[in-house]
Scaffold this active site. Sequence first.
Site, PDB file in Angstrom:
ATOM      1  N   PHE A   4       4.953  -7.747  -4.074  1.00  0.00           N
ATOM      2  CA  PHE A   4       6.025  -8.745  -4.116  1.00  0.00           C
ATOM      3  C   PHE A   4       5.542 -10.121  -3.625  1.00  0.00           C
ATOM      4  CE2 PHE A   4       9.398 -10.273  -0.981  1.00  0.00           C
ATOM      5  CZ  PHE A   4       9.978 -11.180  -1.860  1.00  0.00           C
ATOM      6  N   VAL A  60      16.582  -6.215   1.866  1.00  0.00           N
ATOM      7  CA  VAL A  60      18.034  -6.141   2.046  1.00  0.00           C
ATOM      8  C   VAL A  60      18.771  -7.074   1.088  1.00  0.00           C
ATOM      9  CG1 VAL A  60      17.973  -7.723   4.034  1.00  0.00           C
ATOM     10  CG2 VAL A  60      19.933  -6.242   3.738  1.00  0.00           C
ATOM     11  N   VAL A  61      18.225  -8.260   0.857  1.00  0.00           N
ATOM     12  CA  VAL A  61      18.890  -9.206  -0.045  1.00  0.00           C
ATOM     13  C   VAL A  61      18.898  -8.634  -1.471  1.00  0.00           C
ATOM     14  CG1 VAL A  61      18.749 -11.511  -1.077  1.00  0.00           C
ATOM     15  CG2 VAL A  61      18.334 -11.219   1.367  1.00  0.00           C
ATOM     16  N   TYR A  74       4.250   1.427  11.921  1.00  0.00           N
ATOM     17  CA  TYR A  74       3.991   0.237  11.084  1.00  0.00           C
ATOM     18  C   TYR A  74       3.672  -0.960  11.967  1.00  0.00           C
ATOM     19  CZ  TYR A  74       5.119  -3.799   8.064  1.00  0.00           C
ATOM     20  OH  TYR A  74       5.089  -4.989   7.378  1.00  0.00           O
ATOM     21  N   ALA A 121      -2.602  -6.450   1.361  1.00  0.00           N
ATOM     22  CA  ALA A 121      -2.398  -5.038   1.018  1.00  0.00           C
ATOM     23  C   ALA A 121      -2.027  -4.246   2.265  1.00  0.00           C
ATOM     24  CB  ALA A 121      -3.674  -4.469   0.391  1.00  0.00           C
TER      25      ALA A 121
HETATM   26  N1  LIG Z   1       8.435  -8.267   2.665  1.00  0.00           N
HETATM   27  C1  LIG Z   1       8.552  -8.750   3.891  1.00  0.00           C
HETATM   28  O1  LIG Z   1       9.660  -9.053   4.357  1.00  0.00           O
HETATM   29  C2  LIG Z   1       7.321  -8.970   4.760  1.00  0.00           C
HETATM   30  C3  LIG Z   1       7.467  -9.692   5.944  1.00  0.00           C
HETATM   31  C4  LIG Z   1       6.349  -9.912   6.748  1.00  0.00           C
HETATM   32  C5  LIG Z   1       5.136  -9.426   6.370  1.00  0.00           C
HETATM   33  N2  LIG Z   1       5.000  -8.705   5.219  1.00  0.00           N
HETATM   34  C6  LIG Z   1       3.660  -8.240   4.859  1.00  0.00           C
HETATM   35  O2  LIG Z   1       3.295  -8.896   3.653  1.00  0.00           O
HETATM   36  C7  LIG Z   1       2.430  -8.078   2.895  1.00  0.00           C
HETATM   37  C8  LIG Z   1       3.011  -7.916   1.501  1.00  0.00           C
HETATM   38  O3  LIG Z   1       4.282  -7.278   1.613  1.00  0.00           O
HETATM   39  P1  LIG Z   1       5.253  -7.085   0.369  1.00  0.00           P
HETATM   40  O4  LIG Z   1       6.634  -7.170   0.868  1.00  0.00           O
HETATM   41  O5  LIG Z   1       4.813  -7.961  -0.737  1.00  0.00           O
HETATM   42  O6  LIG Z   1       4.994  -5.566   0.031  1.00  0.00           O
HETATM   43  P2  LIG Z   1       4.391  -4.861  -1.250  1.00  0.00           P
HETATM   44  O7  LIG Z   1       4.407  -3.395  -0.994  1.00  0.00           O
HETATM   45  O8  LIG Z   1       5.074  -5.358  -2.474  1.00  0.00           O
HETATM   46  O9  LIG Z   1       2.889  -5.395  -1.237  1.00  0.00           O
HETATM   47  C9  LIG Z   1       1.830  -4.682  -0.658  1.00  0.00           C
HETATM   48  C10 LIG Z   1       0.842  -4.347  -1.764  1.00  0.00           C
HETATM   49  O10 LIG Z   1      -0.283  -3.673  -1.209  1.00  0.00           O
HETATM   50  C11 LIG Z   1      -0.678  -2.668  -2.111  1.00  0.00           C
HETATM   51  N3  LIG Z   1      -1.438  -1.666  -1.360  1.00  0.00           N
HETATM   52  C12 LIG Z   1      -0.980  -0.801  -0.416  1.00  0.00           C
HETATM   53  N4  LIG Z   1      -1.988  -0.028   0.041  1.00  0.00           N
HETATM   54  C13 LIG Z   1      -3.108  -0.422  -0.624  1.00  0.00           C
HETATM   55  C14 LIG Z   1      -4.462   0.003  -0.596  1.00  0.00           C
HETATM   56  N5  LIG Z   1      -4.865   1.010   0.205  1.00  0.00           N
HETATM   57  N6  LIG Z   1      -5.364  -0.622  -1.398  1.00  0.00           N
HETATM   58  C15 LIG Z   1      -4.965  -1.630  -2.221  1.00  0.00           C
HETATM   59  N7  LIG Z   1      -3.690  -2.061  -2.300  1.00  0.00           N
HETATM   60  C16 LIG Z   1      -2.771  -1.469  -1.509  1.00  0.00           C
HETATM   61  C17 LIG Z   1       0.623  -2.140  -2.703  1.00  0.00           C
HETATM   62  O11 LIG Z   1       0.464  -1.486  -3.952  1.00  0.00           O
HETATM   63  C18 LIG Z   1       1.449  -3.427  -2.826  1.00  0.00           C
HETATM   64  O12 LIG Z   1       1.296  -4.022  -4.090  1.00  0.00           O
HETATM   65  C19 LIG Z   1       2.286  -6.775   3.662  1.00  0.00           C
HETATM   66  O13 LIG Z   1       1.104  -6.850   4.434  1.00  0.00           O
HETATM   67  C20 LIG Z   1       3.510  -6.754   4.560  1.00  0.00           C
HETATM   68  O14 LIG Z   1       3.284  -6.002   5.717  1.00  0.00           O
HETATM   69  C21 LIG Z   1       6.081  -8.477   4.404  1.00  0.00           C
END
Ligand SMILES: NC(=O)c1ccc[n+]([C@@H]2O[C@H](COP(=O)([O-])OP(=O)(O)OC[C@H]3O[C@@H](n4cnc5c(N)ncnc54)[C@H](O)[C@@H]3O)[C@@H](O)[C@H]2O)c1
Length: 310
Positions: A11, A188-189, A145, A78
């Site tokens: 995302f 959530v949104v 996490y 990732a």
């Molecule tokens: N969504 C949020 O509100 C939020 C807030 C703060 C931080 N983050 C961080 O931002 C980053 C992206 O989050 P997101 O919401 O886009 O989630 P997401 O799950 O859409 O993105 C994470 C991506 O990592 C890939 N992935 C997972 N394990 C992997 C592996 N072993 N090898 C290669 N790829 C792998 C998944 O397929 C996924 O596409 C994450 O590190 C998350 O912890 C997200």
Amino acid sequence: MNILVTGGAGFIGRWVVKKLLEARHRVTAFDDLSNGRLLNIEEFRDNPDFSFIKGDIKDQEQLASLFESGYDLVYHLAASINVQDSIDEPRTTFDNDVVGTFNVLEECRKSKTRMLFMSTCMVYERSLDESGISEVHPVRPASPYAASKLAGEALTLSYYYAYGLPTVVVRPFNTYGPFQKSSGEGGVVAIFIQRDLEGADLNIYGDGAQTRDLLYVEDCAHFVIQAGMDDKTNGLILNAGLGRDISVNDLAALISSDPGRIKHVPHIHPQSEIPKLLCDYSKAHNLMGWEPKITLEEGIRRTREWIMTI
Ligand SMILES: NC(=O)c1ccc[n+]([C@@H]2O[C@H](COP(=O)([O-])OP(=O)(O)OC[C@H]3O[C@@H](n4cnc5c(N)ncnc54)[C@H](O)[C@@H]3O)[C@@H](O)[C@H]2O)c1
């Protein structure tokens, strides 16, 4: 620059990729598609500056051959991102978020490549302070996490201290917008909008008084990109958020077209819930002039518009 985005089919990752391509960088998205989707990166398929490689950051050999491309910068996004999954089955989160991060750092060390580590606001200790959470606020590993992200942060900073590798840790607050999944946890949104459009109930975990600081995904992507490219951020931890929090009750009321369909259900992990999340992003603002541009109302409008097209 030649840039690697791990989690680039996810995302937030796909927005980071999009903005980097718009700025005319060469970008490789590396993702195992465990939670990412090809749909997210379809738009870039014919762009000669873009490539996608399906792969796993746990696979050291694959990473080593990936890094033969000689990257100038790595955005490491990732990760396993689901709090409840990390509680149910912590090993997967540990392997992806700690071991995977270690593997990426090792390749960055060998190739002297600058690296940004994507952490999260979920690492913070509870705070009811109206002035918001800044980077000096205590942390608390309330879930595997959060613990894995804290471990990833510590490793990332250790490579700065021990090897002088230019690294930076960012802690975005809850991020939302187009391309976020509207099922599961975290979005959530997206979930509320989807359910509202379906005429289904909007289920709130617990009493709904918990607040969230919701950051629109394009603001998040700009922040991440800027933090990764700015030399002043080396060895630092930086927050990003909207600087305004809203209770989940008020969020549901803002999104719902029928208040009668807003329901309260028992929380699935009350022990890992954070009652108030409000970001103090003044460090990022003072250091690199970053601030969010999209209001919550506008972000919700854009997200709703996108969900209606899929
Ligand atoms: N969504 C949020 O509100 C939020 C807030 C703060 C931080 N983050 C961080 O931002 C980053 C992206 O989050 P997101 O919401 O886009 O989630 P997401 O799950 O859409 O993105 C994470 C991506 O990592 C890939 N992935 C997972 N394990 C992997 C592996 N072993 N090898 C290669 N790829 C792998 C998944 O397929 C996924 O596409 C994450 O590190 C998350 O912890 C997200």
